[in-house]
Design a protein around this motif. Structure first.
Motif, short mmCIF file in Angstrom:
data_model
loop_
_atom_site.label_atom_id
_atom_site.label_comp_id
_atom_site.label_asym_id
_atom_site.label_seq_id
_atom_site.Cartn_x
_atom_site.Cartn_y
_atom_site.Cartn_z
N ASN A 29 33.98 31.50 -33.74
CA ASN A 29 35.09 32.43 -33.56
C ASN A 29 34.67 33.87 -33.85
N LEU A 30 34.01 34.06 -34.99
CA LEU A 30 33.60 35.41 -35.39
C LEU A 30 32.56 35.98 -34.43
N VAL A 31 31.68 35.10 -33.93
CA VAL A 31 30.67 35.56 -32.96
C VAL A 31 31.38 36.08 -31.71
N LEU A 32 32.40 35.31 -31.26
CA LEU A 32 33.16 35.72 -30.06
C LEU A 32 33.82 37.08 -30.28
N VAL A 33 34.42 37.25 -31.46
CA VAL A 33 35.11 38.51 -31.76
C VAL A 33 34.09 39.65 -31.83
N PHE B 187 44.80 26.94 -36.81
CA PHE B 187 44.74 28.39 -36.68
C PHE B 187 43.36 28.84 -36.21
N VAL B 188 42.31 28.20 -36.73
CA VAL B 188 40.95 28.59 -36.33
C VAL B 188 40.76 28.29 -34.84
N LEU B 189 41.21 27.10 -34.40
CA LEU B 189 41.02 26.73 -32.99
C LEU B 189 41.87 27.60 -32.08
N CYS B 190 43.10 27.93 -32.53
CA CYS B 190 43.95 28.83 -31.75
C CYS B 190 43.27 30.17 -31.59
N SER B 191 42.70 30.64 -32.69
CA SER B 191 42.04 31.94 -32.68
C SER B 191 40.86 31.92 -31.72
#
Lengths: 177, 437
Positions: free
Chosen positions: B314-318, B244-248
């Protein structure tokens, strides 16, 4: 531009040096060893597989009941655990394992040891996987070798073990004399 | 440094070839109408012609590929020939033959650097040196009858190949490297970590600096991410989290690429990641077990370290995106829920929460509706269809396990099918009226 080229040349030469280090180390440690290797003989059975690129070679299997081994504590019956098998010789002159060592640093300088895999389980504690599983031979010789052993007999694999470098080299595969 | 060499080729232009041809074809007309002066027209013509010449022509690529296959077959034939006659050679000769590919690779590499040859030569130099090293090490172990493990061999070869990728900025070797990483899938945690960490600066440099290898590196990231998940998703529970993390991560990055109006082939992240998200949610809605809390809760520290790294990325990207944050956060909802469940289990190990299956169906419905809404609002067909797909899959899954009379099921199916068709028709009409298909 010139500086960049020089830097690239230096980088590539360093890469090449790193690549050549391993083969040079293998050749030197086997051809010009610091100390003479100790030869150990194993009873092996062989069969002859075929690979389109590797060609013919014989697959080696050390006879399970032919190598004497010490008992291991229950805690070491792990799956795929690797260990150093300290080698000795039995009364007939064949290789035997005198003890297992899980920490390389605990091996003595003059002790000959090879790295083995431990499939695990108390039931098959003799089923140690040795690192020598193939012996490359001429494509005509491989099926002949396999045919010779159809009666259930075995061959003798001579392995040179270098105590200091912990390397080994398979010297020969011979029929029982 | 050497990686910078790629910049000489200018920004990624393969997808802009048609646009450049169109500009060149328009120039005479613009000159005739007096929009631009003849000098400016000539300069523009020269400028774009140079850029076009720098692009690889498709008709040049196919002979190149065929040539490469031919060379490989000749090399394989020579290997077999030598293999057949191996016994005739003495040990020093065998070693010399084993070293020959490396010597050729080194010769070509020094020529490439010394005479400053182009990228094709750099690629050839890197691949030939790496395969030469692989051949030498493999044949030496055959000559000295040292078998060893395949994973040890591959680790050594990949480790030695890594600096060559940087030295020649070689994308071909980087792809080979990423492919052969899978040989080390079951060789512990530290070795794969080293190899992936070694490739990451190369990948990130090209992705962040948008060099000519931007699109190939997007494709290259896929096997690296899948490998990371396969290795560090060792324990069952944490494998779900990783997925899920990688998908996200991929959906967030893929949405950014899509928002930049880049073509679909230049964006290999968004669609595959979204499909995996749908499949994972559907599978979990069938086979979810409370055992997962225990698996997650009892995973080793190294899994958590790598997972935390992915999550922070992931959070940095978001956080960096100003639009569609909700869509980017959607795949992280199951991660939060799973982490919370594992935390609850750690606090009270005697109890495992059952009845969590319903979450996955709810999640699919909510995610599907949000995608439909955002797709409708922003007039993006891809997101709209993603939402329809999510709802459709959820409906089909519940068809198999819901204990409803067959009449209700058939009515449900008809309604769902009609809903998808009508929604698409409305969507296309809305876009056509709005001037955007």
């Amino acid at each position: 531009m010139k500086q960049k080229k020089r830097l690239l040349l230096l980088m590539y030469t360093l890469c090449l040096g790193a690549i050549l280090y391993y083969p040079a180390d293998v050749i030197c440690s086997i051809e010009f060893p610091a100390e003479p290797p100790v030869e150990f003989r194993f009873k092996v059975t062989v069969y002859d597989p075929y690979d389109p690129f590797r060609g013919r070679y014989v697959q080696l299997a050390v006879k399970e009941d032919s190598v004497m081994m010490p008992d291991l504590p229950q805690s070491h019956y792990f799956t795929d655990r690797t260990a150093w098998a300290v080698l000795g010789k039995d009364a007939e002159g064949f290789a035997c394992i005198t003890r297992f060592e899980f920490d390389r640093k605990k091996l003595g300088d003059d002790e000959c040891a090879i790295r083995v895999k431990w499939p695990g389980g108390a039931q098959n504690k003799n089923a140690v996987e040795y690192p020598f599983s193939r012996y490359y031979v001429n494509e005509q010789k491989a099926p002949e070798l396999e045919n010779e052993l159809r009666d259930g007999s075995y061959m003798v694999l001579t392995v040179q073990v270098f105590a200091k470098t912990r390397r080994y080299a398979v010297k020969s595969l011979d029929p029982v004399k | 440094m050497a990686v910078m060499a790629g910049k000489e080729m200018g920004p990624a232009m393969a997808g802009k070839k048609q646009e450049m041809l169109w500009i060149i074809s328009e120039l005479p007309q613009l000159q005739e109408q007096g929009v631009i002066s003849p000098e400016a027209g000539a300069r523009l013509q020269e400028h774009y012609q140079k850029k076009l010449d720098a692009l690889a022509e498709p008709q040049k690529i196919f002979p190149l590929i065929l040539g490469l296959i031919g060379v490989l077959m000749v090399a394989a034939g020579i290997v077999l020939f030598v293999n057949h006659n191996w016994d005739m050679l003495d040990k020093p000769w065998r070693i010399a033959v084993a070293a020959l590919p490396l010597v050729i690779g080194a010769g070509i590499s020094y020529f490439t650097i010394g005479w400053n040859r182009g990228q094709l030569w750099r690629e050839a130099s890197a691949v030939l040196t790496a395969t030469g090293a692989a051949t030498l090490i493999a044949l030496l172990s055959q000559i000295y009858q040292q078998n060893g493990a395949f994973q040890d061999y591959m680790f050594l070869v990949l480790l030695l190949s890594l600096p060559l990728i940087y030295c020649f900025n070689s994308i071909a070797l980087a792809f080979l490297y990423a492919g052969f990483l899978f040989a080390l899938e079951e060789s512990g945690e530290i070795r794969p970590l080293l190899l992936v960490a070694g490739l990451l600066p190369y990948l990130l440099y090209h992705l962040i600096k948008r060099t000519p290898w931007l699109v190939p590196c997007r494709y290259l990231a896929l096997p690296v991410i899948i490998f990371t998940g396969a290795v560090w998703g060792g324990s069952e529970g944490i494998r779900y989290l990783y997925a899920f993390v990688l998908c996200s991560l991929l959906i967030a990055a893929g949405l950014t690429v899509a928002e930049n109006q880049e073509g679909r082939w230049r964006n290999p992240w968004l669609i595959p990641a979204f499909l995996v998200l749908i499949v994972l949610s559907a599978v979990n809605s069938f086979f979810w077990s409370s055992q997962v809390w225990i698996w997650i809760g009892s995973s080793g520290i190294i899994y958590w370290v790598v997972l935390a790294g992915c999550l922070i990325g992931n959070l940095v990207l978001v956080a960096r995106c100003r639009q569609e944050r909700l869509l980017r956060l959607l795949p992280l909802i199951p991660v939060v829920i799973m982490l919370a469940g594992a935390g609850l289990w750690l606090m009270n190990r005697d109890r495992c929460t059952d009845g969590f299956d319903i979450f996955w169906s709810l999640y699919m419905v909510v995610a599907g509706v949000i995608c439909l809404w955002r797709g409708w609002e922003t007039r993006r067909m891809l997101i709209f269809n993603g939402g329809s797909g999510m709802l459709l899959v959820c409906g089909v899954c519940r068809f198999f396990d819901a204990e409803m009379p067959i009449l209700f099921r058939s009515a449900g199916f008809i309604l769902l099918g009609l809903g998808v068709v009508l929604a698409n028709i409305f969507f296309i009409r809305k876009n056509t009226r709005g001037g955007r298909a």
